[in-house]
Scaffold this active site. Structure first.
Site, mmCIF file in Angstrom:
data_model
loop_
_atom_site.group_PDB
_atom_site.id
_atom_site.type_symbol
_atom_site.label_atom_id
_atom_site.label_comp_id
_atom_site.label_asym_id
_atom_site.label_seq_id
_atom_site.Cartn_x
_atom_site.Cartn_y
_atom_site.Cartn_z
ATOM 1 N N ARG A 74 0.839 -1.192 0.000
ATOM 2 C CA ARG A 74 0.000 0.000 0.000
ATOM 3 C C ARG A 74 0.877 1.246 0.000
ATOM 4 N NH1 ARG A 74 -1.734 0.684 4.437
ATOM 5 N NH2 ARG A 74 -1.074 -1.225 5.476
ATOM 6 N N TYR A 202 -1.771 -3.296 -6.852
ATOM 7 C CA TYR A 202 -1.455 -4.020 -5.621
ATOM 8 C C TYR A 202 -2.622 -4.068 -4.626
ATOM 9 C CZ TYR A 202 -0.075 -5.442 -1.146
ATOM 10 O OH TYR A 202 -0.096 -6.111 0.043
ATOM 11 N N LYS A 211 -9.585 -2.482 2.338
ATOM 12 C CA LYS A 211 -9.264 -1.344 3.199
ATOM 13 C C LYS A 211 -10.064 -0.095 2.806
ATOM 14 C CE LYS A 211 -6.803 -3.811 5.713
ATOM 15 N NZ LYS A 211 -5.465 -4.260 5.582
ATOM 16 N N HIS A 231 -9.881 -2.585 12.125
ATOM 17 C CA HIS A 231 -8.827 -3.430 11.551
ATOM 18 C C HIS A 231 -8.524 -4.555 12.547
ATOM 19 C CE1 HIS A 231 -4.456 -3.505 9.733
ATOM 20 N NE2 HIS A 231 -5.226 -4.395 9.160
ATOM 21 N N SER A 253 -0.715 -3.742 10.406
ATOM 22 C CA SER A 253 -0.411 -4.597 9.257
ATOM 23 C C SER A 253 0.856 -5.408 9.506
ATOM 24 C CB SER A 253 -0.221 -3.725 8.015
ATOM 25 O OG SER A 253 -1.398 -2.990 7.781
ATOM 26 N N CYS A 255 1.485 -7.692 11.678
ATOM 27 C CA CYS A 255 1.848 -7.868 13.091
ATOM 28 C C CYS A 255 1.146 -9.061 13.722
ATOM 29 C CB CYS A 255 1.579 -6.598 13.881
ATOM 30 S SG CYS A 255 2.714 -5.262 13.441
ATOM 31 N N THR A 258 -3.478 -12.598 11.121
ATOM 32 C CA THR A 258 -3.813 -13.832 10.417
ATOM 33 C C THR A 258 -3.359 -15.046 11.228
ATOM 34 O OG1 THR A 258 -3.618 -12.702 8.311
ATOM 35 C CG2 THR A 258 -3.491 -15.101 8.260
ATOM 36 N N ASN A 259 -2.141 -14.951 11.749
ATOM 37 C CA ASN A 259 -1.607 -16.092 12.504
ATOM 38 C C ASN A 259 -2.401 -16.371 13.765
ATOM 39 O OD1 ASN A 259 1.105 -17.276 11.419
ATOM 40 N ND2 ASN A 259 1.073 -15.107 10.879
ATOM 41 N N ASP A 282 -8.798 -9.881 9.411
ATOM 42 C CA ASP A 282 -8.330 -8.524 9.066
ATOM 43 C C ASP A 282 -9.321 -7.418 9.398
ATOM 44 O OD1 ASP A 282 -6.080 -7.111 7.906
ATOM 45 O OD2 ASP A 282 -7.350 -6.621 6.203
ATOM 46 N N ARG A 380 2.001 -12.177 -0.977
ATOM 47 C CA ARG A 380 0.735 -12.553 -0.330
ATOM 48 C C ARG A 380 0.062 -13.704 -1.065
ATOM 49 N NH1 ARG A 380 -1.447 -8.892 4.034
ATOM 50 N NH2 ARG A 380 0.291 -7.462 4.310
HETATM 51 P P1 GTP Z 1 -1.952 -7.823 7.460
HETATM 52 O O1 GTP Z 1 -2.504 -8.850 6.535
HETATM 53 O O2 GTP Z 1 -0.913 -6.973 6.813
HETATM 54 O O3 GTP Z 1 -3.005 -6.979 8.114
HETATM 55 O O4 GTP Z 1 -1.081 -8.599 8.581
HETATM 56 P P2 GTP Z 1 -1.436 -9.535 9.834
HETATM 57 O O5 GTP Z 1 -1.639 -8.679 11.039
HETATM 58 O O6 GTP Z 1 -2.508 -10.491 9.506
HETATM 59 O O7 GTP Z 1 -0.051 -10.309 10.093
HETATM 60 P P3 GTP Z 1 0.358 -11.849 9.919
HETATM 61 O O8 GTP Z 1 -0.389 -12.759 10.839
HETATM 62 O O9 GTP Z 1 0.311 -12.195 8.474
HETATM 63 O O10 GTP Z 1 1.866 -11.834 10.415
HETATM 64 C C1 GTP Z 1 2.835 -11.006 9.813
HETATM 65 C C2 GTP Z 1 4.231 -11.380 10.224
HETATM 66 O O11 GTP Z 1 4.347 -11.446 11.647
HETATM 67 C C3 GTP Z 1 4.653 -12.732 9.692
HETATM 68 O O12 GTP Z 1 5.993 -12.629 9.239
HETATM 69 C C4 GTP Z 1 4.570 -13.631 10.892
HETATM 70 O O13 GTP Z 1 5.479 -14.681 10.788
HETATM 71 C C5 GTP Z 1 4.890 -12.696 12.045
HETATM 72 N N1 GTP Z 1 4.212 -13.117 13.291
HETATM 73 C C6 GTP Z 1 2.892 -13.387 13.440
HETATM 74 N N2 GTP Z 1 2.607 -13.767 14.710
HETATM 75 C C7 GTP Z 1 3.782 -13.723 15.394
HETATM 76 C C8 GTP Z 1 4.150 -14.006 16.750
HETATM 77 O O14 GTP Z 1 3.336 -14.351 17.602
HETATM 78 N N3 GTP Z 1 5.468 -13.826 17.082
HETATM 79 C C9 GTP Z 1 6.394 -13.419 16.162
HETATM 80 N N4 GTP Z 1 7.652 -13.272 16.562
HETATM 81 N N5 GTP Z 1 6.085 -13.167 14.866
HETATM 82 C C10 GTP Z 1 4.800 -13.306 14.483
HETATM 83 C C1 SPV Z 2 -2.625 -4.616 5.431
HETATM 84 O O1 SPV Z 2 -1.662 -4.010 4.954
HETATM 85 O O2 SPV Z 2 -3.093 -4.352 6.572
HETATM 86 C C2 SPV Z 2 -3.226 -5.731 4.674
HETATM 87 C C3 SPV Z 2 -2.829 -5.889 3.286
HETATM 88 O O3 SPV Z 2 -4.074 -6.439 5.184
HETATM 89 S S1 SPV Z 2 -3.637 -4.779 2.228
HETATM 90 O O4 SPV Z 2 -4.856 -5.418 1.728
HETATM 91 O O5 SPV Z 2 -2.735 -4.492 1.136
HETATM 92 O O6 SPV Z 2 -3.993 -3.576 2.944
HETATM 93 MN MN MN Z 3 -4.535 -5.704 7.361
#
Ligand code: GTP
Ligand code: SPV
Ligand code: MN
Length: 595
Positions: A74, A202, A211, A231, A253, A255, A258-259, A282, A380
Site C-alpha cells: 500500500r 497491488y 481497506k 482493523h 499490518s 503484526c 492472520t496467525n 483482518d 501474499r
Molecule cells: P496484514 O494482513 O498486513 O493486516 O497482517 P497480519 O496482522 O494479519 O499479520 P500476519 O499474521 O500475516 O503476520 C505477519 C508477520 O508477523 C509474519 O511474518 C509472521 O510470521 C509474524 N508473526 C505473526 N505472529 C507472530 C508471533 O506471535 N510472534 C512473532 N515473533 N512473529 C509473528
Molecule cells: C494490510 O496491509 O493491513 C493488509 C494488506 O491487510 S492490504 O490489503 O494491502 O492492505
Molecule cells: Mn490488514
C-alpha cells in the site's frame, strides 16, 4: 455506444455509463459470480500473462501473479481522504479537496481502459441482506482484481438483485492505467460514498472492498450510524464443555492477525481440549445489539495473507487453506510450477524465478551486497475462508458473534509487556489511542521505525481521528455489557535482540489468561499502565522459557514509559482542541502514576 441491460437500478446504470465514457473500455462485462465466467476470465488472464497457471496436480485452481516492482505494498503517501472540509479528514490523513481530487484523477482515468474490458463487480461486504452489510460496485480493467474480489467478497448476481431493492452502494472505480507511480492515486470521497484508485495493481490499493470500503469509507459511515468498522481479527475459543467465547484483536499490518486468528493449540494446552474457530483475520464490523453487548461480523470471505514465514509450524491451518483455489502474488516460482517463499515448509529450492521474474538461486546478492530474496517480504496469497480447517460455522450468520474481549496489539522490541489489561473502558480507549508500532513491509516506508498507530487504524481511519476517539468513548456508553480491553505485544526482545516470547500458537496461553480475566477467575498485579498477570496465572505446561522470562515479559519500566509519553503528547497535540478531554485526563493520570 455503451448499452447497459444488466440492471434496472437507474443510479447504477447512469454511473457505469458515465465512467465508461471517461475510461473508454472496448467493452463492458458484468460479473455474475458463476464458475463458468470465472474460468473464462482465468483463461484470458493466463493468455495475457496476468496469471501464471501453477502445477494443477499439486496446487489445483492456483495461480501466480507478479506486480510491478514499484507496486508491491500500500502506498499511504498517495492515499487521500477527500472531504469538503480539511478538518474532517484530520491530521491523521492526507487530504485533497474533492473537486481538485476528481479533476486530477479524471486526467489519469481518461481513456485509461482503451483496448481493455471494463468489468463491473457488484459485491456485498457481509452476508447479502444482513443489517451489518454494505454493497459496493467496483469497475476495473484488471482481471487480477476481478479474480481476487471473487475470493474476498460475495460478488455477482445475488448482489445485483439486492440492488434492485436497496439503492445505496459505494461507487468504486479502479484502473491500472499504465501503472505509473507518478500517476498513482488512491482517493476516498466519504461524503459521496465513492472511491477512485488509479495506476496501481497491488492488493490494498485496488481490491476496493477491503481497506478502502470496509475500513476507510465504513469507518466514516460507522460513526454516523453508531457502529464500529475496525482493523481486527475475530476468533472463537471453544472450551471442552462446548462454550465458545469470541474476541476481536487489532494489530497493525503484518503484526500477526492472520496467525492468531487460526492458531492451533500448543501440545502443552491440548489436554485442555481447546478448539479455535476463525471468523476473520483482518476486518471486523461490530454493533451494539439489543442485549447491550457487542456483536461482530467479518465482512470478507477470503484471506489476503502475508506469505513469508507461513509454514506448518507457524500456521498449519493456513498451509492447508492455500493448497487450492488460491492466487499467489510476488512469491518465488519453482521449476515444478509450485511456489516458495522465505520461511516456507519446503527446503530452499536450488533454483527458481524470483518475484521480479528473474532467474534466482540461493546466495545471490545485489550490487550493494544485500541478499536477493526469492519472494517479496510483502508477498501474499488470496484464499477462500471456506478452505480453512478452523473456519467458523457462524460465518454466514447475519447476526455475527458476541465479543467478550477487545485486544490491541503492537510490534515493540522494548517497552510494552506481553499482555496488560485496561482499568476500564475509557482507559482502554486511551490504551488503543496511544498504541505505537514498528513499521513492516506491508506499507511503503522505513521498516522498523516506531509510529503512533491508534487501534491499528492510522492508515485506515476515513475521518478525523479526534472524532474517532470520541466515537469510541461514546460507544462504551451505549453498551451495558462492555468487552474488557487488553494490550498485547508478541515482539519484545531480550538483550541479545531475540524474541523473549515464542509467539504463534503459544499466544493461546495469553488468550487463556484474557478469558480468565473476563470471567473473573484470576487476580492481577496493578502497574501504572494497567493490570499485568501474576506469572503463575499463565499456564506454561510444555513450554520452557529461560529463567525469569515471564517476569521480564511483564516488566514495566517507568522511565521508558515517560519517554514514550513524549511521542504520545506530540501525536495528541496535532488534533488541537478536537481531541476528547477524557484522553488528556488519562494522559495526565498515567504521567502521575509513572512519577
Ligand atoms: P496484514 O494482513 O498486513 O493486516 O497482517 P497480519 O496482522 O494479519 O499479520 P500476519 O499474521 O500475516 O503476520 C505477519 C508477520 O508477523 C509474519 O511474518 C509472521 O510470521 C509474524 N508473526 C505473526 N505472529 C507472530 C508471533 O506471535 N510472534 C512473532 N515473533 N512473529 C509473528
Ligand atoms: C494490510 O496491509 O493491513 C493488509 C494488506 O491487510 S492490504 O490489503 O494491502 O492492505
Ligand atoms: Mn490488514
Amino acid at each position: 455506444m455503451y448499452k447497459i441491460t444488466a440492471t434496472h437500478n437507474k443510479k447504477l446504470k447512469d454511473w457505469v455509463t458515465k465512467m465508461a465514457y471517461l475510461c473508454q473500455p472496448q467493452d463492458i462485462v458484468w460479473i455474475d459470480g458463476s464458475e463458468s465466467q470465472k474460468r473464462s476470465i482465468e483463461k484470458e488472464a493466463m493468455a495475457s500473462g496476468e496469471l501464471i497457471e501453477l502445477n494443477q496436480d499439486k496446487l489445483p485452481g492456483c495461480f501466480l501473479h507478479r506486480t510491478a516492482v514499484d507496486d508491491v505494498a500500500r502506498t499511504e503517501h498517495l492515499t487521500f481522504i477527500c472531504t469538503k472540509k480539511k478538518r474532517d479528514a484530520g491530521a491523521n490523513n492526507n487530504w485533497m479537496a474533492p473537486h481538485k481530487a476528481y479533476k486530477k484523477a479524471r486526467e489519469f482515468f481518461r481513456g485509461s481502459m482503451r483496448g481493455r474490458t471494463m468489468y463491473v463487480i457488484p459485491f456485498s461486504m457481509g452476508p447479502v441482506g444482513s443489517t451489518f452489510s454494505k454493497i459496493g460496485v467496483e469497475l476495473t480493467d484488471s482481471r487480477y482484481v476481478v479474480l481476487n474480489m471473487l475470493i474476498m467478497t460475495r460478488a455477482g448476481e445475488a448482489v445485483l438483485r439486492q440492488l434492485e431493492k436497496e439503492d445505496d452502494f459505494t461507487k468504486c472505480l479502479h484502473s491500472k492505467a499504465d501503472l505509473d507511480i507518478n500517476k498513482r492515486l488512491i482517493l476516498h470521497f466519504p461524503e459521496d460514498n465513492t472511491i477512485w484508485s488509479v495506476s496501481s495493481g497491488y492488493g490494498g490499493n485496488v481490491l476496493l472492498g477491503k481497506k478502502c470500503l470496509s475500513l476507510r469509507i465504513a469507518s466514516f459511515l460507522a460513526r454516523r450510524e453508531k457502529w464500529f468498522a475496525e482493523h481486527m481479527l475475530i476468533m472463537g475459543i471453544e472450551e471442552p464443555n462446548g462454550h465458545i467465547e469470541y474476541i476481536a484483536a487489532a494489530l497493525p499490518s503484518a503484526c500477526g492477525k492472520t496467525n492468531l486468528a487460526m492458531l492451533v493449540p500448543p501440545e502443552g494446552l491440548k489436554r485442555k481440549g481447546y478448539r479455535i474457530w476463525t471468523v476473520g483475520d483482518d476486518i471486523a464490523w461490530m454493533r451494539v445489539d439489543s442485549d447491550g453487548s457487542l456483536w461482530a461480523i467479518n465482512p470478507e470471505t477470503g484471506f489476503f495473507g502475508v506469505a513469508p514465514s507461513t509454514n506448518s509450524q507457524t500456521n498449519p491451518n493456513m498451509v492447508e487453506t492455500i493448497k487450492k483455489n488460491t492466487i499467489y502474488t510476488n512469491v518465488l516460482l519453482k521449476p515444478d510450477n509450485t511456489v516458495w517463499w522465505e520461511g516456507a515448509d519446503a527446503d530452499v529450492p536450488a533454483e527458481g524465478i524470483d518475484w521480479q521474474g528473474r532467474a534466482w538461486k540461493p546466495g545471490l546478492v545485489d550490487a550493494s551486497g544485500k541478499k536477493i530474496l526469492g519472494a517479496h517480504p510483502n508477498s501474499r496469497f488470496t484464499a477462500p475462508i471456506a478452505n480453512c480447517p478452523s473456519a467458523s460455522f457462524r460465518l454466514e450468520q447475519h447476526h455475527g458473534v458476541p465479543i467478550s474481549a477487545i485486544i490491541f496489539g503492537a510490534r515493540r522490541q522494548r517497552l510494552a509487556p506481553l499482555v496488560y489489561e485496561a482499568f476500564n473502558w475509557q482507559h482502554g480507549v486511551f490504551m488503543g489511542a496511544t498504541m505505537g508500532s514498528e513499521l513492516t513491509a506491508a506499507q511503503v516506508g522505513k521498516i522498523g521505525e516506531v509510529r503512533r498507530d491508534p487501534m491499528a487504524m492510522i492508515p485506515f481511519c476515513g475521518y478525523n481521528m479526534a472524532d474517532y476517539f470520541r466515537h469510541w468513548l461514546d460507544m462504551g456508553k451505549k453498551m451495558t455489557k462492555r468487552p474488557k480491553i487488553f494490550c498485547v505485544n508478541w515482539f519484545r526482545f531480550d538483550e541479545h535482540g531475540k524474541f523473549l516470547w515464542p509467539g504463534f500458537k503459544e499466544n493461546l496461553r495469553v488468550l487463556e489468561w484474557i478469558l480468565d480475566r473476563c470471567n473473573n477467575k484470576v487476580a492481577t498485579q496493578e502497574t501504572p499502565i494497567g493490570y499485568v498477570p501474576y506469572p503463575a496465572d499463565i499456564d506454561m505446561t510444555g513450554l520452557d522459557l529461560p529463567h525469569r522470562a515471564l517476569e521480564r515479559l511483564f516488566a514495566v519500566d517507568n522511565a521508558e514509559w515517560l519517554e514514550e509519553l513524549k511521542g504520545v503528547k506530540k501525536f495528541f497535540k496535532q488534533f488541537k482542541q478536537d481531541l476528547p478531554q477524557e484522553l488528556w485526563l488519562e494522559y495526565e493520570a498515567l504521567t502521575r502514576r509513572l512519577k
